[in-house]
Motif scaffolding. Structure first.
Motif, PDB file in Angstrom:
ATOM      1  N   GLU A  65       0.833  -1.195   0.000  1.00  0.00           N
ATOM      2  CA  GLU A  65       0.000   0.000   0.000  1.00  0.00           C
ATOM      3  C   GLU A  65       0.868   1.245   0.000  1.00  0.00           C
ATOM      4  O   GLU A  65       1.971   1.262   0.513  1.00  0.00           O
ATOM      5  CB  GLU A  65      -0.903  -0.022   1.233  1.00  0.00           C
ATOM      6  CG  GLU A  65      -1.876  -1.198   1.234  1.00  0.00           C
ATOM      7  CD  GLU A  65      -2.665  -1.275   2.535  1.00  0.00           C
ATOM      8  OE1 GLU A  65      -2.308  -0.526   3.466  1.00  0.00           O
ATOM      9  OE2 GLU A  65      -3.597  -2.060   2.603  1.00  0.00           O
ATOM     10  N   ALA A  66       0.316   2.298  -0.592  1.00  0.00           N
ATOM     11  CA  ALA A  66       1.057   3.560  -0.662  1.00  0.00           C
ATOM     12  C   ALA A  66       1.228   4.149   0.730  1.00  0.00           C
ATOM     13  O   ALA A  66       0.381   4.012   1.597  1.00  0.00           O
ATOM     14  CB  ALA A  66       0.299   4.544  -1.552  1.00  0.00           C
ATOM     15  N   GLU A  67       2.369   4.792   0.950  1.00  0.00           N
ATOM     16  CA  GLU A  67       2.663   5.413   2.234  1.00  0.00           C
ATOM     17  C   GLU A  67       2.759   6.924   2.031  1.00  0.00           C
ATOM     18  O   GLU A  67       3.257   7.400   1.021  1.00  0.00           O
ATOM     19  CB  GLU A  67       3.985   4.886   2.794  1.00  0.00           C
ATOM     20  CG  GLU A  67       3.998   3.394   3.014  1.00  0.00           C
ATOM     21  CD  GLU A  67       5.391   2.915   3.412  1.00  0.00           C
ATOM     22  OE1 GLU A  67       5.591   1.713   3.479  1.00  0.00           O
ATOM     23  OE2 GLU A  67       6.269   3.770   3.618  1.00  0.00           O
ATOM     24  N   ASP A  68       2.344   7.682   3.043  1.00  0.00           N
ATOM     25  CA  ASP A  68       2.520   9.115   2.943  1.00  0.00           C
ATOM     26  C   ASP A  68       3.959   9.469   3.322  1.00  0.00           C
ATOM     27  O   ASP A  68       4.737   8.627   3.759  1.00  0.00           O
ATOM     28  CB  ASP A  68       1.513   9.865   3.812  1.00  0.00           C
ATOM     29  CG  ASP A  68       1.637   9.511   5.289  1.00  0.00           C
ATOM     30  OD1 ASP A  68       2.711   9.005   5.692  1.00  0.00           O
ATOM     31  OD2 ASP A  68       0.667   9.730   6.031  1.00  0.00           O
ATOM     32  N   GLU A  69       4.317  10.729   3.153  1.00  0.00           N
ATOM     33  CA  GLU A  69       5.713  11.118   3.356  1.00  0.00           C
ATOM     34  C   GLU A  69       6.189  10.889   4.786  1.00  0.00           C
ATOM     35  O   GLU A  69       7.321  10.462   5.016  1.00  0.00           O
ATOM     36  CB  GLU A  69       5.907  12.594   2.991  1.00  0.00           C
ATOM     37  CG  GLU A  69       7.364  13.040   3.087  1.00  0.00           C
ATOM     38  CD  GLU A  69       7.578  14.441   2.578  1.00  0.00           C
ATOM     39  OE1 GLU A  69       7.970  15.294   3.390  1.00  0.00           O
ATOM     40  OE2 GLU A  69       7.345  14.673   1.375  1.00  0.00           O
ATOM     41  N   ASN A  70       5.316  11.152   5.771  1.00  0.00           N
ATOM     42  CA  ASN A  70       5.720  10.945   7.156  1.00  0.00           C
ATOM     43  C   ASN A  70       6.075   9.491   7.418  1.00  0.00           C
ATOM     44  O   ASN A  70       7.075   9.191   8.074  1.00  0.00           O
ATOM     45  CB  ASN A  70       4.603  11.389   8.112  1.00  0.00           C
ATOM     46  CG  ASN A  70       4.444  12.893   8.150  1.00  0.00           C
ATOM     47  OD1 ASN A  70       5.381  13.631   7.843  1.00  0.00           O
ATOM     48  ND2 ASN A  70       3.255  13.356   8.505  1.00  0.00           N
ATOM     49  N   ALA A  71       5.257   8.594   6.903  1.00  0.00           N
ATOM     50  CA  ALA A  71       5.526   7.173   7.098  1.00  0.00           C
ATOM     51  C   ALA A  71       6.821   6.763   6.399  1.00  0.00           C
ATOM     52  O   ALA A  71       7.590   5.946   6.917  1.00  0.00           O
ATOM     53  CB  ALA A  71       4.362   6.340   6.573  1.00  0.00           C
ATOM     54  N   VAL A  72       7.076   7.344   5.234  1.00  0.00           N
ATOM     55  CA  VAL A  72       8.307   7.044   4.494  1.00  0.00           C
ATOM     56  C   VAL A  72       9.523   7.489   5.302  1.00  0.00           C
ATOM     57  O   VAL A  72      10.519   6.761   5.412  1.00  0.00           O
ATOM     58  CB  VAL A  72       8.292   7.743   3.118  1.00  0.00           C
ATOM     59  CG1 VAL A  72       9.664   7.670   2.461  1.00  0.00           C
ATOM     60  CG2 VAL A  72       7.249   7.099   2.220  1.00  0.00           C
ATOM     61  N   VAL A  73       9.459   8.683   5.878  1.00  0.00           N
ATOM     62  CA  VAL A  73      10.582   9.207   6.672  1.00  0.00           C
ATOM     63  C   VAL A  73      10.818   8.335   7.897  1.00  0.00           C
ATOM     64  O   VAL A  73      11.963   7.976   8.218  1.00  0.00           O
ATOM     65  CB  VAL A  73      10.314  10.669   7.086  1.00  0.00           C
ATOM     66  CG1 VAL A  73      11.368  11.140   8.083  1.00  0.00           C
ATOM     67  CG2 VAL A  73      10.296  11.565   5.862  1.00  0.00           C
ATOM     68  N   SER A 121      14.441  16.628  10.749  1.00  0.00           N
ATOM     69  CA  SER A 121      13.371  16.985  11.690  1.00  0.00           C
ATOM     70  C   SER A 121      12.902  15.761  12.464  1.00  0.00           C
ATOM     71  O   SER A 121      12.627  15.848  13.669  1.00  0.00           O
ATOM     72  CB  SER A 121      12.192  17.610  10.941  1.00  0.00           C
ATOM     73  OG  SER A 121      12.561  18.848  10.368  1.00  0.00           O
ATOM     74  N   ARG A 122      12.806  14.621  11.801  1.00  0.00           N
ATOM     75  CA  ARG A 122      12.385  13.396  12.476  1.00  0.00           C
ATOM     76  C   ARG A 122      13.344  13.026  13.603  1.00  0.00           C
ATOM     77  O   ARG A 122      12.922  12.664  14.709  1.00  0.00           O
ATOM     78  CB  ARG A 122      12.300  12.254  11.452  1.00  0.00           C
ATOM     79  CG  ARG A 122      12.126  10.858  12.040  1.00  0.00           C
ATOM     80  CD  ARG A 122      10.838  10.712  12.802  1.00  0.00           C
ATOM     81  NE  ARG A 122      10.720   9.378  13.405  1.00  0.00           N
ATOM     82  CZ  ARG A 122       9.813   9.050  14.308  1.00  0.00           C
ATOM     83  NH1 ARG A 122       8.930   9.959  14.731  1.00  0.00           N
ATOM     84  NH2 ARG A 122       9.754   7.832  14.793  1.00  0.00           N
ATOM     85  N   LEU A 123      14.638  13.127  13.343  1.00  0.00           N
ATOM     86  CA  LEU A 123      15.636  12.819  14.377  1.00  0.00           C
ATOM     87  C   LEU A 123      15.504  13.773  15.563  1.00  0.00           C
ATOM     88  O   LEU A 123      15.595  13.362  16.722  1.00  0.00           O
ATOM     89  CB  LEU A 123      17.042  12.903  13.783  1.00  0.00           C
ATOM     90  CG  LEU A 123      17.385  11.840  12.721  1.00  0.00           C
ATOM     91  CD1 LEU A 123      18.702  12.201  12.035  1.00  0.00           C
ATOM     92  CD2 LEU A 123      17.479  10.462  13.350  1.00  0.00           C
ATOM     93  N   LYS A 124      15.272  15.059  15.280  1.00  0.00           N
ATOM     94  CA  LYS A 124      15.137  16.046  16.363  1.00  0.00           C
ATOM     95  C   LYS A 124      13.865  15.814  17.165  1.00  0.00           C
ATOM     96  O   LYS A 124      13.853  15.990  18.393  1.00  0.00           O
ATOM     97  CB  LYS A 124      15.185  17.458  15.786  1.00  0.00           C
ATOM     98  CG  LYS A 124      16.543  17.814  15.178  1.00  0.00           C
ATOM     99  CD  LYS A 124      16.524  19.158  14.478  1.00  0.00           C
ATOM    100  CE  LYS A 124      16.419  20.306  15.447  1.00  0.00           C
ATOM    101  NZ  LYS A 124      16.543  21.610  14.778  1.00  0.00           N
ATOM    102  N   ILE A 125      12.800  15.415  16.487  1.00  0.00           N
ATOM    103  CA  ILE A 125      11.553  15.111  17.197  1.00  0.00           C
ATOM    104  C   ILE A 125      11.757  13.914  18.123  1.00  0.00           C
ATOM    105  O   ILE A 125      11.300  13.909  19.272  1.00  0.00           O
ATOM    106  CB  ILE A 125      10.420  14.837  16.191  1.00  0.00           C
ATOM    107  CG1 ILE A 125      10.009  16.136  15.496  1.00  0.00           C
ATOM    108  CG2 ILE A 125       9.210  14.207  16.882  1.00  0.00           C
ATOM    109  CD1 ILE A 125       9.054  15.938  14.329  1.00  0.00           C
ATOM    110  N   MET A 126      12.449  12.890  17.633  1.00  0.00           N
ATOM    111  CA  MET A 126      12.701  11.702  18.458  1.00  0.00           C
ATOM    112  C   MET A 126      13.510  12.049  19.702  1.00  0.00           C
ATOM    113  O   MET A 126      13.341  11.441  20.754  1.00  0.00           O
ATOM    114  CB  MET A 126      13.440  10.642  17.635  1.00  0.00           C
ATOM    115  CG  MET A 126      12.629  10.061  16.494  1.00  0.00           C
ATOM    116  SD  MET A 126      13.577   8.894  15.491  1.00  0.00           S
ATOM    117  CE  MET A 126      13.663   7.486  16.614  1.00  0.00           C
TER     118      MET A 126
END
Length: 559
Positions: A158-166, A222-227
């Motif tokens: 199934e297609a993933e949105d950008e957040n899920a891809v990141v 941004s994902r790393l900083k959020i984590m």
């Protein structure tokens, strides 16, 4: 096919073991199966082949452009690659190598997208996964721009949105870091791309990445900083944080640091695995006679034992091995570290917190009120910490600590430079170990080295050794590269070191404030084996390669 295989092979496992195995990503199932069955990677593949009926390809060649034959998302989803058809194979079918018996819908997908039925073969997990990463890059499956329409209500494509891809991409970077035994990950923004590198066995290794990664570059940072619970809108100042994550079946405690650069924020991650097993003195590569010498000093009731060297030379690892050696119920061992990298059973370990004023010196002062027998101080950084450590050693405590100096004699002069009285230094220091870590040769693929004429003599001279020694040495080995070491030729690291034990003659030289060079000359006269000599001994026994040791040939000039 997969169900039949599982019913047969996994019948001996408990239900929770079966479910845990099948919950793993495909790339991790075969190594886990080998662990459960106590089989090597090759034996695990053979067990798969026998129970699933799939033939095994020990040697194979992927098609030049596999994504032109099979969509990239499918390659990643089922961890398979189109390969050159083996001799005798049905030419009308598409030869595919995989690392796990495929699910039933895989055959339907392959036929629907290629018009050819698949001919499945099994291959080693490391080889197949490594080839996929090498061909397309880490996380390329989630970044594939070619969409696939679902064939039914339930599909893994199934297609993933950008957040899920990141999120998926970052998780794959962590999982691969664990699989490759990386200690650090560096995300480095460049002008037109994002460079990611692992530090493996002390060396930086670039990570193969998808070509279209640049479109989610900012989102990855941004994902790393959020984590790490950092301020993602603050990009002008450095920030520090921590991440706890499960990756590749391992629990990681990650120290994160950001730094503004020309093309964005550079992010460095230090990986501390909660499953890290503290290694022993013998596993570090210490020779038997030196191990005995160290044990004698560790058996003393008081004095200071120092381990010196630059960052990344294994000082903390050596001290942890020492504590494991002497830990027993009748000895109270206390530590103050920054951070606590290894947990040692029976040892009271404390971690400094500079933001609340809990420093090495503060912790050490309070620790002396806790009735310790052995104290381990992560690092002597200043005069105050040095004074307390020396006072503790003179009042009946064994003190273990580290210093940043190039060699063993330099540690004595460094303490004096901290304005510690020379007679106190000479009276308290029992032993100094100067250490470096060099890459350990992979014992599976290492072979006898071939050198140009005169190379060995020149190398020995650079190590300040007699060139005639080459006549008494076995031919050194050199790295080759295989699946066991992920084609690096090295696996793990080994210590080269020099051990200085305080003597009456050295005591007098320290009191007189003699230079480290004079102290070194006297220590060598008394039998101290230099770093270079130890390195050559490691080369002779086939533990490491000569070029690895030559990196530290100029230690004497630096001292």
């Amino acid at each position: 096919m997969e169900k039949l295989f599982l019913d047969d092979l996994l019948a001996r496992f408990e239900a929770d073991e079966k479910s845990a195995l099948m919950a793993l990503p495909l790339a991790e199932r075969l190594p886990r199966l080998g662990e459960l069955l106590r089989l090597s990677s090759i034996e695990a593949v053979e067990a798969l082949g026998r129970t699933s009926g799939l033939p095994i390809l020990k040697t194979w060649e992927a098609l030049p452009k596999p994504a032109d034959t099979l969509p990239l998302r499918l390659i990643h989803e089922y961890q398979c690659l189109p390969v050159e058809a083996p001799e005798g194979a049905d030419s009308s079918k598409l030869s595919l190598i995989t690392l796990w018996p495929p699910a039933p819908e895989a055959e339907a997908w392959v036929y629907a997208l290629t018009g050819r039925y698949p001919e499945w073969y099994l291959g080693p997990a490391a080889g197949v996964s490594a080839k996929i990463v090498q061909s397309f890059g880490v996380g390329s499956g989630g970044l594939d721009d070619t969409g696939l329409e679902p064939m039914g209500e339930e599909t893994a494509l199934e297609a993933e949105d950008e957040n899920a891809v990141v999120i998926r991409f970052v998780n794959e970077i962590f999982a691969k870091a664990v699989a490759d035994r990386a200690t650090d990950i560096h995300f480095e923004p460049q002008k037109e791309t994002l460079q990611i590198r692992y530090r493996i066995d002390g060396e930086l290794v670039p990570v193969s990445l998808p070509a279209n990664l640049v479109r989610i570059q900012a989102a990855i940072i941004s994902r790393l900083k959020i984590m790490a619970r950092l301020n993602i809108s603050e990009k002008r100042r450095p920030q520090d944080g921590r991440i706890s994550v499960d990756a590749g079946g391992d629990s990681l405690d990650i120290r994160l640091s950001t730094l503004p650069t020309l093309y964005g924020e550079s992010v460095s991650l230090r990986l501390l695995s909660q499953k890290s097993r503290p290694i022993s003195i013998q596993e570090l590569g210490y020779f038997e006679e030196d191990e005995v010498m160290l044990e004698r000093s560790l058996a003393r009731p008081h004095g200071i034992i120092l381990v010196t060297g630059p960052t990344g030379s294994g000082k903390s690892t050596t001290l942890t091995a020492c504590m494991r050696r002497i830990a027993r119920p009748e000895r109270r061992i206390m530590t103050v570290e920054d951070p606590v990298e290894y947990e040692v059973p029976g040892v009271n370990q404390s971690q400094v917190h500079h933001d609340i004023g809990y420093s090495f010196a503060t912790a050490l002062r309070h620790m002396l009120r806790q009735d310790p027998d052995v104290i381990m101080v992560g690092e002597i950084r200043d005069r105050e910490t040095a004074e307390i450590a020396i006072r503790a050693s003179l009042t009946g405590h064994l003190v273990l600590s580290t210093l940043h100096t190039n060699d063993a004699p330099g540690a004595l002069t460094r303490l004096i430079d901290m304005e510690i009285e020379p007679f106190l230094v000479a009276s308290s220091v029992e032993m100094i170990i100067a250490q470096r870590l060099v890459r350990r040769l992979c014992q599976v693929c290492a072979r006898p080295a071939t050198f140009e004429s005169g190379y060995l003599e020149t190398a020995l001279a650079a190590l300040h050794l007699d060139p005639a020694e080459k006549a008494n040495a076995h031919l050194p080995k050199e790295p080759v590269g295989c699946e066991a070491c992920r084609r690096l030729g090295f696996r793990g690291r080994v210590a080269i070191y020099e051990i200085l034990r305080m003597s009456e003659a050295l005591h007098e030289l320290v009191v007189k404030k003699e230079s480290s060079r004079v102290i070194r000359e006297q220590a060598v006269k008394e039998g101290m084996k230099t770093l270079q000599r130890c390195g050559w001994d490691q080369v002779k026994r086939g533990t490491t390669a000569l070029p690895e040791v030559l990196k530290f040939a100029d230690i004497l000039e630096e001292a």
